[in-house]
Motif scaffolding. Structure first.
Motif, PDB file in Angstrom:
ATOM      1  N   PHE A 178      10.321  -1.407  -3.247  1.00 44.06           N
ATOM      2  CA  PHE A 178       9.552  -2.168  -2.306  1.00 44.06           C
ATOM      3  C   PHE A 178      10.061  -2.840  -1.491  1.00 44.06           C
ATOM      4  O   PHE A 178       9.737  -3.088  -0.040  1.00 44.06           O
ATOM      5  N   ASN A 179      11.335  -3.565  -1.567  1.00 44.42           N
ATOM      6  CA  ASN A 179      12.046  -4.479  -0.780  1.00 44.42           C
ATOM      7  C   ASN A 179      12.740  -3.794   0.366  1.00 44.42           C
ATOM      8  O   ASN A 179      12.647  -4.000   1.542  1.00 44.42           O
ATOM      9  N   ARG A 232       0.950  -1.207  -0.084  1.00 43.10           N
ATOM     10  CA  ARG A 232       0.030   0.006  -0.307  1.00 43.10           C
ATOM     11  C   ARG A 232       0.912   1.140  -0.004  1.00 43.10           C
ATOM     12  O   ARG A 232       0.705   2.129  -0.738  1.00 43.10           O
ATOM     13  N   LEU A 233       1.889   1.227   0.657  1.00 40.29           N
ATOM     14  CA  LEU A 233       2.973   2.542   0.918  1.00 40.29           C
ATOM     15  C   LEU A 233       3.561   2.575  -0.440  1.00 40.29           C
ATOM     16  O   LEU A 233       3.870   3.667  -1.041  1.00 40.29           O
ATOM     17  N   TRP A 234       4.117   1.419  -0.949  1.00 38.31           N
ATOM     18  CA  TRP A 234       4.801   1.345  -2.182  1.00 38.31           C
ATOM     19  C   TRP A 234       3.993   1.913  -3.305  1.00 38.31           C
ATOM     20  O   TRP A 234       4.328   2.725  -4.373  1.00 38.31           O
ATOM     21  N   MET A 235       2.579   1.707  -3.254  1.00 39.40           N
ATOM     22  CA  MET A 235       1.749   2.064  -4.516  1.00 39.40           C
ATOM     23  C   MET A 235       1.077   3.507  -4.608  1.00 39.40           C
ATOM     24  O   MET A 235       0.574   3.964  -5.054  1.00 39.40           O
ATOM     25  N   GLN A 236       1.408   4.069  -3.235  1.00 41.51           N
ATOM     26  CA  GLN A 236       1.311   5.573  -3.193  1.00 41.51           C
ATOM     27  C   GLN A 236       1.803   6.357  -4.437  1.00 41.51           C
ATOM     28  O   GLN A 236       1.300   7.536  -4.583  1.00 41.51           O
ATOM     29  N   THR A 237       2.971   5.943  -4.683  1.00 44.49           N
ATOM     30  CA  THR A 237       3.542   6.545  -5.672  1.00 44.49           C
ATOM     31  C   THR A 237       3.307   5.560  -7.068  1.00 44.49           C
ATOM     32  O   THR A 237       3.794   4.468  -7.088  1.00 44.49           O
ATOM     33  N   PRO A 238       2.625   6.407  -8.118  1.00 44.40           N
ATOM     34  CA  PRO A 238       2.276   5.424  -9.458  1.00 44.40           C
ATOM     35  C   PRO A 238       3.553   4.874  -9.931  1.00 44.40           C
ATOM     36  O   PRO A 238       4.645   5.462 -10.228  1.00 44.40           O
ATOM     37  N   VAL A 239       3.224   3.330 -10.336  1.00 45.13           N
ATOM     38  CA  VAL A 239       4.242   2.609 -10.822  1.00 45.13           C
ATOM     39  C   VAL A 239       3.764   2.330 -12.246  1.00 45.13           C
ATOM     40  O   VAL A 239       2.990   1.341 -12.564  1.00 45.13           O
ATOM     41  N   ALA A 240       4.525   2.956 -13.450  1.00 43.83           N
ATOM     42  CA  ALA A 240       4.041   2.739 -14.671  1.00 43.83           C
ATOM     43  C   ALA A 240       4.753   1.462 -14.960  1.00 43.83           C
ATOM     44  O   ALA A 240       4.350   0.668 -15.635  1.00 43.83           O
ATOM     45  N   VAL A 241       5.957   1.419 -14.971  1.00 43.35           N
ATOM     46  CA  VAL A 241       6.916   0.119 -15.264  1.00 43.35           C
ATOM     47  C   VAL A 241       7.627  -0.016 -13.942  1.00 43.35           C
ATOM     48  O   VAL A 241       8.341   0.540 -13.332  1.00 43.35           O
ATOM     49  N   VAL A 242       7.692  -1.388 -13.728  1.00 41.72           N
ATOM     50  CA  VAL A 242       8.432  -1.952 -12.312  1.00 41.72           C
ATOM     51  C   VAL A 242       9.971  -2.078 -13.067  1.00 41.72           C
ATOM     52  O   VAL A 242      10.342  -3.441 -13.315  1.00 41.72           O
ATOM     53  N   ASP A 243      10.732  -1.386 -12.729  1.00 46.02           N
ATOM     54  CA  ASP A 243      12.351  -1.475 -12.869  1.00 46.02           C
ATOM     55  C   ASP A 243      13.008  -1.640 -11.827  1.00 46.02           C
ATOM     56  O   ASP A 243      12.305  -2.006 -10.766  1.00 46.02           O
ATOM     57  N   GLU A 244      14.045  -1.892 -11.987  1.00 47.79           N
ATOM     58  CA  GLU A 244      15.244  -2.319 -10.843  1.00 47.79           C
ATOM     59  C   GLU A 244      14.901  -1.426  -9.360  1.00 47.79           C
ATOM     60  O   GLU A 244      14.757  -1.867  -8.404  1.00 47.79           O
TER      61      GLU A 244
END
Length: 220
Positions: free
Chosen positions: A199-200, A181-193
């Motif tokens: 997230f980790n 939930r915290l990670w997704m507060q910033t929209p992620v268009a492409v999950v890069d490294e």
């Protein structure tokens, strides 16, 4: 901080020779399950989970709606199972940690060597829901993994107290859900490294906070 699970001996894994040879029926079932998961991945790549139906996934997999429900009780359950494979490496690293190590510390250190991979985070980012609906989906998905993680804990600590196992698994999955939930507060268009590393970082900090009784510090 110690827990009852940290005091239990690690379980011995069965050898390959002990594993029964799968029958043709079992192989066919495994192929059908994988076709359904592949179809779900494809549907997610084209649209959002909230606009998807079981019929969409079944049709893309070339099976009936009834067949889908023979394998999964819901789309969320299918999504959760599809997410399970990418985290097997993390589970294996966790089981290799010393048996007397606090399980939350062991999980944090396992993630240092086997972080949650981009492929899993891409699945998470592809679940395009919003607000309470997305929160409900995330809770269902991580709740599905709670049973899986309970089994992992029992492998690590056979004979451990059931309440210790279930409450610890619930805590860990709640940390996963909160981190998402915290990670997704910033929209992620492409999950890069970089996105995967973030997230980790959040997830490992959550585990460390739990291990210290949620004592807030400057850990990042």
């Amino acid at each position: 901080m110690t827990t009852p699970l940290a005091d239990s001996a690690a379980a011995g894994a069965p050898s390959a020779a002990d594993e029964p040879t799968p029958s043709r029926r079992e192989l066919n079932k495994a192929r059908t399950r994988e076709r359904l998961l592949d179809a779900l991945r494809g549907q997610l790549a084209q649209g959002s989970l909230d606009s998807m139906t079981v019929e969409d996934v079944a049709e893309a997999a070339g099976v009936s709606r009834r067949t889908f429900f023979n394998y999964f009780p819901s789309l969320e359950a299918a999504l959760a199972e599809g997410m399970s494979v990418p985290i097997e490496g993390m589970a294996e690293a966790f089981l290799e940690r010393p048996a007397d190590e606090d399980p939350l510390v062991a999980m944090d250190r396992a993630l240092a060597s086997q972080p949650i991979p981009r492929v899993l985070l891409s699945w998470i980012a592809a679940v395009k829901c919003s607000g309470l609906e997305r929160h409900a989906v995330a809770v269902n998905i991580w709740g599905y993994h709670q049973t899986w993680f309970e089994d992992v804990l029992r492998q690590r600590s056979p004979g451990a107290d059931d309440l210790a196992v279930t409450s610890l698994a619930g805590t860990v999955m709640a940390i996963f859900e909160a981190s998402e939930r915290l990670w997704m507060q910033t929209p992620v268009a492409v999950v890069d490294e970089s996105a995967a590393e973030e997230f980790n970082r959040i997830l490992r900090r959550g585990l460390r906070l739990a291990a210290t009784g949620w004592v807030t510090d400057d850990t990042t």
